[in-house]
Write a protein that holds these residues in place. Structure first.
Motif, short mmCIF file in Angstrom:
data_model
loop_
_atom_site.label_atom_id
_atom_site.label_comp_id
_atom_site.label_asym_id
_atom_site.label_seq_id
_atom_site.Cartn_x
_atom_site.Cartn_y
_atom_site.Cartn_z
N SER A 118 0.85 -1.20 0.00
CA SER A 118 0.00 0.00 0.00
C SER A 118 0.87 1.23 0.00
O SER A 118 2.02 1.21 0.45
CB SER A 118 -0.91 0.01 1.22
N SER A 151 1.97 4.73 1.41
CA SER A 151 1.92 5.38 2.71
C SER A 151 1.26 6.74 2.57
O SER A 151 1.42 7.43 1.56
CB SER A 151 3.33 5.55 3.28
N LEU A 172 3.68 5.06 11.46
CA LEU A 172 3.19 4.20 10.40
C LEU A 172 2.91 2.80 10.91
O LEU A 172 3.39 2.38 11.95
CB LEU A 172 4.23 4.14 9.28
N CYS A 189 4.13 0.35 9.44
CA CYS A 189 5.46 -0.26 9.30
C CYS A 189 6.21 -0.13 10.62
O CYS A 189 6.56 0.98 11.03
CB CYS A 189 6.23 0.43 8.17
N ASP A 248 10.48 0.17 -0.99
CA ASP A 248 9.49 -0.62 -0.25
C ASP A 248 10.13 -1.08 1.05
O ASP A 248 11.22 -1.64 1.06
CB ASP A 248 9.08 -1.82 -1.10
N ASP A 250 5.18 -0.92 2.87
CA ASP A 250 4.90 0.50 2.70
C ASP A 250 5.83 1.06 1.63
O ASP A 250 7.02 0.73 1.58
CB ASP A 250 5.11 1.27 4.01
N PHE A 304 7.71 4.31 0.01
CA PHE A 304 8.21 5.64 0.35
C PHE A 304 8.84 6.25 -0.89
O PHE A 304 9.51 5.57 -1.67
CB PHE A 304 9.22 5.55 1.50
#
Length: 305
Positions: free
Chosen positions: A2, A4, A15, A17, A222, A226, A228
């Protein structure tokens, strides 16, 4: 997998994560055709290891006549680390140093008890137009070194260790990473790596260093599902070994270091463990007690009101 969410840059974000302690979206400043994204200092995270200031400059393209003109200004209690991906900046300081900052080189200016410098674009580059892209960061000095004599170190790109393989190119800018040690001076335990990843490449990040962060310069990575993107700073949780992967070709900065020996105060270009020392530095600059920059004596940045 997904995407973030984009957090409020004034607040940071926690998060799903669990490897990430905080996600910071830098404040963006437009300096007239030249964008600077400032990730540190941040409202809820002032430092990562000794890193107390982290600016992502550009990428920018200057047309004819454009460039950088940062007038002489002072520093105390820190070292500036200038590292370019593209372009050039002319550095002058009160020690008499006059060198071009070029891509891949490390330029470490240690202020100690006080230094003055200017950063400008060479007139020849201004005349024909040029590009500029890089990172400028400040690392705080330990209390035992805050008042040392100022100094300047230039480390050529060819002197920096480079690790290649499995879709990764890692240049060790400061400290020790992946078994290689940079010759760049460090007054406090510091890590700093410039990492270029091909799509699909994986990068393990050990937990040996107290405080670590990852800044995404370009592309997407990744971490635990998540995603970024460019312009995000990921502060990692202490003690966790992680592995990230590149979703697209990406460039990241991995940096941090040992937890500092106490908090630091920052005001304008001054850093110190003592608020009184900051007040002294303000008055010294106001009264013109700092040394001048040879070859750039006429101009200066006044003390902010």
């Amino acid at each position: 997998m997904s995407f973030s969410p984009s957090p409020d840059p004034a607040l940071g974000d926690k998060l799903a994560c669990d490897a990430i302690d905080m996600l910071i979206v830098p404040r963006t400043h437009d300096l007239g055709g030249f964008t600077v994204r400032r990730a540190l200092p941040f409202a809820k995270r002032r430092m990562v290891g000794p890193f107390i200031f982290f600016d992502h400059m550009g990428p920018a393209e200057f047309k004819d006549g454009g460039g950088i003109d940062v007038r002489p200004h002072p520093h105390i209690g820190l070292s500036t680390v200038t590292y370019l991906f593209e372009g050039e900046i002319q550095h002058r300081d009160s020690l008499g140093t006059y060198v071009p900052v070029r891509p891949g080189d490390v330029n470490l200016m240690t202020a100690g008890r006080g230094i003055v410098h200017s950063e400008r674009t060479d007139p020849a580059l201004k005349a024909k137009g040029h590009k500029l892209h890089g990172i400028q960061s400040w690392v705080a000095l330990p209390k035992s070194h805050e008042e040392i004599a100022p100094g300047f170190d230039h480390v050529d790109e060819k002197a920096l260790p480079v690790i290649r393989g499995e879709g990764k190119t890692i240049r060790v800018v400061m400290g020790t990473l992946y078994g290689e040690t940079s010759p760049t001076t460090q007054n406090w335990e510091t890590i700093y790596g410039d990492v270029v990843l091909e799509a699909g490449a994986k990068l393990p990040v050990d937990a040996d260093t107290d405080e670590r962060c990852i800044y995404v310069v370009s592309g997407e990575i990744d971490l635990q599902g998540d995603i970024f993107r460019e312009g995000q700073l990921l502060v990692l949780r202490p003690g966790d070994r992680i592995t990230l992967s590149a979703v697209t070709p990406a460039r990241i900065i991995l940096c941090g270091g040992a937890t500092m020996d106490g908090p630091r105060h920052i005001w304008w270009n001054f850093v110190s463990s003592s608020k009184e020392r900051l007040e002294q530095a303000k008055e010294d600059w106001k009264q013109r007690r700092f040394d001048i920059v040879p070859g750039d004596e006429e101009d200066f940045i006044p003390l902010p009101e």
